[in-house]
Enzyme design. Structure first.
Site, PDB file in Angstrom:
ATOM      1  N   SER A  81      33.851  36.380  43.490  1.00 18.75           N
ATOM      2  CA  SER A  81      33.226  35.300  43.611  1.00 18.75           C
ATOM      3  C   SER A  81      32.322  35.134  45.427  1.00 18.75           C
ATOM      4  O   SER A  81      33.275  35.772  45.622  1.00 18.75           O
ATOM      5  CB  SER A  81      34.091  33.624  43.139  1.00 18.75           C
ATOM      6  OG  SER A  81      34.851  33.771  41.800  1.00 18.75           O
ATOM      7  N   LYS A 113      33.928  32.531  51.321  1.00 19.51           N
ATOM      8  CA  LYS A 113      34.435  34.141  51.388  1.00 19.51           C
ATOM      9  C   LYS A 113      33.868  35.561  50.145  1.00 19.51           C
ATOM     10  O   LYS A 113      32.774  34.120  49.567  1.00 19.51           O
ATOM     11  CB  LYS A 113      36.244  33.221  49.957  1.00 19.51           C
ATOM     12  CG  LYS A 113      35.559  32.745  48.658  1.00 19.51           C
ATOM     13  CD  LYS A 113      36.621  32.972  47.959  1.00 19.51           C
ATOM     14  CE  LYS A 113      36.814  33.912  47.291  1.00 19.51           C
ATOM     15  NZ  LYS A 113      36.141  34.744  46.965  1.00 19.51           N
TER      16      LYS A 113
END
Length: 391
Positions: free
Chosen positions: A180, A167
Site C-alpha cells: 500500500s 508510507k
C-alpha cells in the site's frame, strides 16, 4: 522561518494491538472543518476504508483521518465494512464531529479483519480534545514498523505551514508484505474545497502516479490533504508548487525506504505526444526486468529498455514512431556508443545511490509530453515483498 506544524491540528498515536508491539494507529484531526482533497486506489478490489473515505470527501469537507497499520481489512466482506464503519464512528466521537467527516485508511495483510476487540478498547480509552500535534509520532504509527525512520516532510508557503506523512510499498508492517501507498498532508492555508481538490489531483498525478512499484494497484492506496484555513489565504500558484515539491520529496523518500534494496531509479521521459504517453512509458520502463539487467549487468544492453519504451508508446493512427535515445547520467547509452571499451555510465552509480535515466521518444514535430517516474532497481529484497499476503 522554520516550518513546524500547521495550526489547529491535533494528533493521537498509539498501540491498538493490531500487529506487533509498536504504534499502529494514528488519528489526525483539525479543530475546525477543513477543505479536503483526496485520490484513491484504482483497484476494483478496494478496501472498505477506501469506500468509506470516498464517501467522506464527497462534500469537500473533513475533520480528520484515522490510519490503522498492520491490517488492510480488505477482502473481508460485509463484516469488514461494518468494522471499518465502527472505527470511523468511534473516531468521530473523539473528534466530536459527524462520522462522514472522518477518513479512514488501512495498510497491511489482505484477507484479515481488524482485531476489533482491541481496536475498540483502544479508541474508547482516548478522550478528546486530542493532545498536541506530534506528527512525527503519527508518521511512525502510519509506517507501523518499530525502529524504522518515519517518512515526514514540512514546508512553508507564506504564513502557512504544510506537513506530509507517508508510507510506500514494502515500508509497512508484517515483514514487508505490504504494497500500500498512504500519504496525508495537513496545512493551515485557506483554500476552497473545489480549488484544493483540483490542485491535489494535479499534484497526485505528478507525484504518486509516478511511483513505480509494479502495475497492480493496492487495495488501500490513499492520499489526502486537509486545509483548515487558520493561516489565511495563500498565493495558489505558490501553494501548488510547494505542495507538489513536498509530495515529490515524500515519493522519493518512500522509494528509498521501500525495503527492496538497491538504488533509487528516476526515469524521465520526454519527447512524447502527451503526458499520458510519457507516463505510460516511464512506468513500463521502471517495472521492466530489462532495466534492472541494464543497471546491474556486467555488459549493459540498453536496447531491450528501448524496446520496452517503444512498445508502450502506443502511437495510434496518424502518429509516427520517433527515434528513441537513452541517456544515463548525461551519457548516451542508446543507440549504443561506438566505443564499447569505455565503462558504461551506470557503473558510476554506487548501490544504494541513485540512477537517473532520461528517455527521449523523439516524436517528430512538437512533442511536449514529459513525465518522471520514481522506482527502485528491485534487488533481491523485492521478491520477498511480493511473497506476502498484502497488495
Amino acid at each position: 522561518m522554520r516550518a513546524s506544524s500547521p495550526r489547529g491540528f491535533r494528533v493521537h498515536h498509539g498501540h491498538a494491538g493490531i500487529r506487533g508491539s509498536h504504534a499502529d494507529l494514528a488519528v489526525i484531526a483539525s479543530d475546525v472543518p477543513a477543505a479536503v482533497g483526496a485520490v484513491f486506489t484504482r483497484s476494483r478490489f478496494a478496501a472498505p476504508s477506501v469506500l468509506l473515505s470516498r464517501d467522506a470527501v464527497a462534500d469537500g469537507i473533513a475533520r480528520g483521518v484515522v490510519v490503522l497499520s498492520g491490517n488492510a481489512n480488505a477482502g473481508t466482506g460485509p463484516r469488514g465494512y461494518e468494522d471499518a464503519a465502527e472505527v470511523r464512528h468511534l473516531v468521530a466521537g473523539i473528534v466530536d464531529c459527524d462520522e462522514r467527516d472522518v477518513l479512514i485508511a488501512s495498510t497491511g495483510p489482505v484477507g484479515e479483519r481488524y482485531p476489533m476487540s482491541r481496536v475498540r478498547a483502544h479508541l474508547r480509552a482516548v478522550r478528546g480534545p486530542l493532545p498536541g500535534a506530534d506528527f512525527d509520532g503519527a508518521a511512525a504509527a502510519v509506517l507501523g514498523t518499530a525502529g524504522a525512520r518515519p517518512t515526514i516532510r514540512r514546508a512553508r508557503c507564506g504564513d502557512a505551514t504544510l506537513i506530509g506523512v507517508a508510507k510506500g510499498p514494502g515500508t509497512g508492517p508484517a515483514e514487508q508484505d505490504d504494497r500500500s501507498t498512504l500519504a496525508f498532508f495537513c496545512t493551515d492555508a485557506q483554500v476552497s474545497p473545489v480549488v484544493l481538490d483540483d490542485i491535489f489531483r494535479r499534484v497526485a498525478d505528478r507525484a504518486f502516479h509516478g511511483l513505480g512499484f509494479g502495475a497492480d494497484a493496492s487495495t488501500g492506496d490513499t492520499a489526502a490533504v486537509l486545509a483548515n484555513g487558520l493561516a489565511g489565504r495563500v498565493d495558489l500558484v505558490a501553494f501548488e508548487q510547494v505542495l507538489g515539491a513536498l509530495a515529490l520529496d515524500l515519493v522519493r523518500d518512500v522509494v528509498r525506504d521501500s525495503g527492496c534494496g538497491g538504488a533509487l531509479v528516476t526515469v524521465r521521459v520526454t519527447g512524447a505526444h502527451d503526458t499520458e504517453q510519457a507516463g505510460r512509458v516511464g512506468r513500463a520502463v521502471v517495472d521492466a526486468p530489462s532495466l534492472r539487467a541494464a543497471v546491474h549487468g556486467p555488459a549493459p544492453d540498453w536496447a531491450p529498455v528501448a524496446a520496452v519504451a517503444g512498445g508502450h508508446g502506443d502511437e495510434g493512427p496518424g502518429r509516427s514512431p520517433g527515434r528513441i535515445t537513452i541517456r544515463v547520467g548525461g551519457r548516451e547509452v542508446f543507440p549504443a556508443p561506438r566505443d564499447r571499451a569505455r565503462p558504461d555510465a551506470v557503473t558510476a552509480y554506487p548501490h544504494g545511490g541513485e540512477v537517473t535515466v532520461h528517455i527521449d521518444l523523439g516524436v517528430p514535430g512538437r512533442a511536449p509530453g514529459a513525465f518522471t517516474v520514481h522506482g527502485c532497481d528491485l534487488l533481491a529484497g523485492y521478491p520477498r515483498l511480493g511473497a506476502g499476503r498484502a497488495v
